[in-house]
Design a protein around this motif. Structure first.
Motif, mmCIF file in Angstrom:
data_model
loop_
_atom_site.group_PDB
_atom_site.id
_atom_site.type_symbol
_atom_site.label_atom_id
_atom_site.label_comp_id
_atom_site.label_asym_id
_atom_site.label_seq_id
_atom_site.Cartn_x
_atom_site.Cartn_y
_atom_site.Cartn_z
ATOM 1 N N HIS A 36 -3.527 -9.199 -9.496
ATOM 2 C CA HIS A 36 -2.359 -8.640 -8.815
ATOM 3 C C HIS A 36 -2.107 -9.324 -7.468
ATOM 4 O O HIS A 36 -0.974 -9.284 -6.970
ATOM 5 C CB HIS A 36 -2.540 -7.137 -8.641
ATOM 6 N N THR A 40 1.529 -10.546 -6.683
ATOM 7 C CA THR A 40 2.267 -10.046 -5.522
ATOM 8 C C THR A 40 2.888 -11.173 -4.726
ATOM 9 O O THR A 40 4.038 -11.072 -4.266
ATOM 10 C CB THR A 40 1.316 -9.231 -4.622
ATOM 11 N N SER A 242 6.094 3.933 -4.802
ATOM 12 C CA SER A 242 4.949 3.118 -4.394
ATOM 13 C C SER A 242 3.653 3.928 -4.439
ATOM 14 O O SER A 242 2.614 3.433 -4.887
ATOM 15 C CB SER A 242 5.168 2.551 -2.985
ATOM 16 N N GLN A 399 8.192 -5.883 -6.248
ATOM 17 C CA GLN A 399 7.288 -6.367 -5.213
ATOM 18 C C GLN A 399 6.380 -5.249 -4.708
ATOM 19 O O GLN A 399 5.170 -5.433 -4.559
ATOM 20 C CB GLN A 399 8.099 -6.935 -4.048
ATOM 21 N N ILE A 403 2.203 -4.915 -5.086
ATOM 22 C CA ILE A 403 1.279 -4.684 -3.967
ATOM 23 C C ILE A 403 0.360 -3.502 -4.261
ATOM 24 O O ILE A 403 -0.856 -3.567 -4.053
ATOM 25 C CB ILE A 403 2.064 -4.445 -2.665
ATOM 26 N N THR A 404 0.929 -2.412 -4.751
ATOM 27 C CA THR A 404 0.111 -1.230 -5.038
ATOM 28 C C THR A 404 -0.867 -1.497 -6.180
ATOM 29 O O THR A 404 -1.998 -1.008 -6.155
ATOM 30 C CB THR A 404 0.996 -0.026 -5.388
#
Length: 472
Positions: A36, A40, A242, A399, A403-404
């Motif tokens: 990831h 990302t 998120s 995006q 990130i998460t």
């Protein structure tokens, strides 16, 4: 990505870097995070590239990268090699960002929700079947000695076979995409008027050109400022989404590790093949829930309500699944007492209770994920202030998700490893990571209480969304 989950715990445990079995979950989290991390960094760039060269080339490049990196991952003999290959896989997988813009470009208001739902169906089926294949084909020399017992290659690389299967699927997609997928991005060239021979009496600007200029001025929308785009409604939804994605990524990491960990440490003690069976059973739930139940629910309650309900289903899953390990340990302790009563029926009854409990839990999980993901994708499209900002909103949502999903496995892997090393009481025991994941779902649900019902429709600058100016 789910292809490696069933055998990841066993694979990482075989690397020289792991000296304590209770540290396996931490290193497994690092392995997932590496995927990831690169995803990302590149996901927005793939979207920008698709705006320049088209959607079709980006998809084909991503499939080619998947094909190569799957094979390389199956050849992993060290943790460092596995991390590098997963980084490369994450780099190419970022190209998935173009799928939703393609759907937006070929759909309209009458079928957009249905087509978005089909995207989620394909992703869910791929995730479930991928996990099943990964578990069933891992370590084939030991699991299927009658078929692969003489294979020197598969004995040396016990996880190569499921990775080869993943490469074959990517190859199939690459061939189909090359010959069947058409470009959906239409870049209209600027028309150049044909000018005839001019004289002193020829006007510099014709009436037709002036009329076209006025029409263009009237139809070309003014660019929006950052705060016109990121309305309070969009901000609320993205914050909720998120937090949701962080909790789901923790959950996705936790389940295979929880299933593979010994009973004594708060797990279920399953081998990769059994984990694969559980994920294969989930695929049948996906078909019913995505094709039958979700369409009925969204027509009855609306997209936003389904999103909220899905969050609550996931809270139930995080709260009750860890209790299965406690139940299994209790049944083992009570075996001696109950054997004289039930005789030969006892193992059968225990097995029915265990698997019945697990199937209910997995049904709850799949139900919740389908509701939040499908509804979240639709809402993420609906809240775009204008059609010409749909790509930006979609890219931004992807995006944030990337990130998460980078942070979730790292957090849950560390928390699981920490919790089973200590003998703290509830909730700081093996339930701790699950409790935090459930708390995140509750926070996400609470934030959605202030999201207006107008997100159920494609806004395109409607007053309900764009005029909402209060975050209180």
């Amino acid at each position: 990505m789910t292809l490696i989950l069933p055998f990841m715990y066993e694979m990482v445990g075989g690397f020289d870097i792991v000296h304590d079995p209770k540290d396996i979950s931490f290193y497994a989290g690092l392995l997932l995070t590496s995927f990831h991390f690169l995803r990302t960094l590149t996901i927005m760039q793939w979207g920008i590239l698709s705006d320049r060269i088209g959607r079709r080339p980006v998809i084909l490049i991503g499939l080619l990268g998947d094909l190569l990196t799957f094979v390389l991952f199956g050849l992993s003999k060290s943790f460092g090699w596995a991390v590098v290959v997963r980084c490369l896989n994450g780099f190419f997988t970022g190209s998935i960002v173009v799928i939703r813009p393609i759907v937006a470009e070929i759909s309209d208001d009458t079928n957009r929700a249905r087509m978005m739902s089909m995207i989620q169906l394909m992703m869910n089926l791929g995730a479930m079947f991928g996990g099943a294949v990964g578990g069933l084909l891992a370590n084939p020399v030991n699991n299927y000695p009658w078929l692969f017992g003489n294979s020197v290659l598969l004995r040396e690389y016990p996880y190569l076979l499921p990775c080869l299967f993943g490469s074959a699927i990517s190859l199939f997609g690459l061939v189909v995409g090359y010959f069947q997928i058409e470009e959906t991005l239409v870049l209209k060239p600027r028309a150049v008027p044909i000018v005839s021979a001019a004289s002193e009496t020829t006007p510099l600007v014709s009436e037709m050109q002036r009329e076209e200029g006025r029409c263009e001025a009237n139809t070309t929308p003014e660019p929006l400022s950052r705060w016109d785009i990121l309305t309070p409604t969009i901000i609320r939804f993205f914050v909720s989404n998120s937090i949701l994605c962080l909790a789901v990524s923790m959950q996705n990491q936790l389940y295979p590790i929880f299933a593979a960990t010994d009973f004594a440490d708060g797990g279920l003690g399953m081998d990769p093949r059994t984990i694969g069976y559980t994920l294969m059973l989930c695929s049948f739930f996906v078909l019913y829930l995505q094709l039958v139940k979700y369409p009925k629910d969204v027509r009855k309650y609306g997209t936003l309500a389904c999103y909220k309900r899905g969050l609550l289903w996931l809270v139930v899953f995080d709260t009750t699944l860890p209790l299965l390990s406690n139940l299994a340990k209790y049944m083992d302790k009570s075996t001696d007492i109950m054997t004289g009563i039930h005789g030969a029926m006892l193992p059968f009854l225990k097995s029915c209770l265990f698997w019945g409990y697990l199937m209910v839990e997995l049904f709850i999980r799949i139900h919740g994920e389908i509701m939040v993901y499908t509804s979240g994708n639709i809402i993420g499209t609906n809240v775009a202030p204008r059609r010409d900002y749909l790509g930006f909103i979609t890219g931004l949502q992807n995006q944030i998700t990337a990130i998460t999903f980078m942070l979730g496995p790292l957090i849950s892997g560390y928390l699981w490893s920490w919790s089973i090393k200590h003998s703290f009481p509830y909730p700081f025991n093996s339930h701790f990571a699950w409790v935090l994941s459930g708390a995140a779902f509750i926070i996400s649900w609470y934030i959605t209480l202030k999201v207006p019902e107008s997100v159920n429709e494609f806004a395109s600058g409607s007053k309900d969304i764009s005029d909402d100016t209060s975050l209180e």
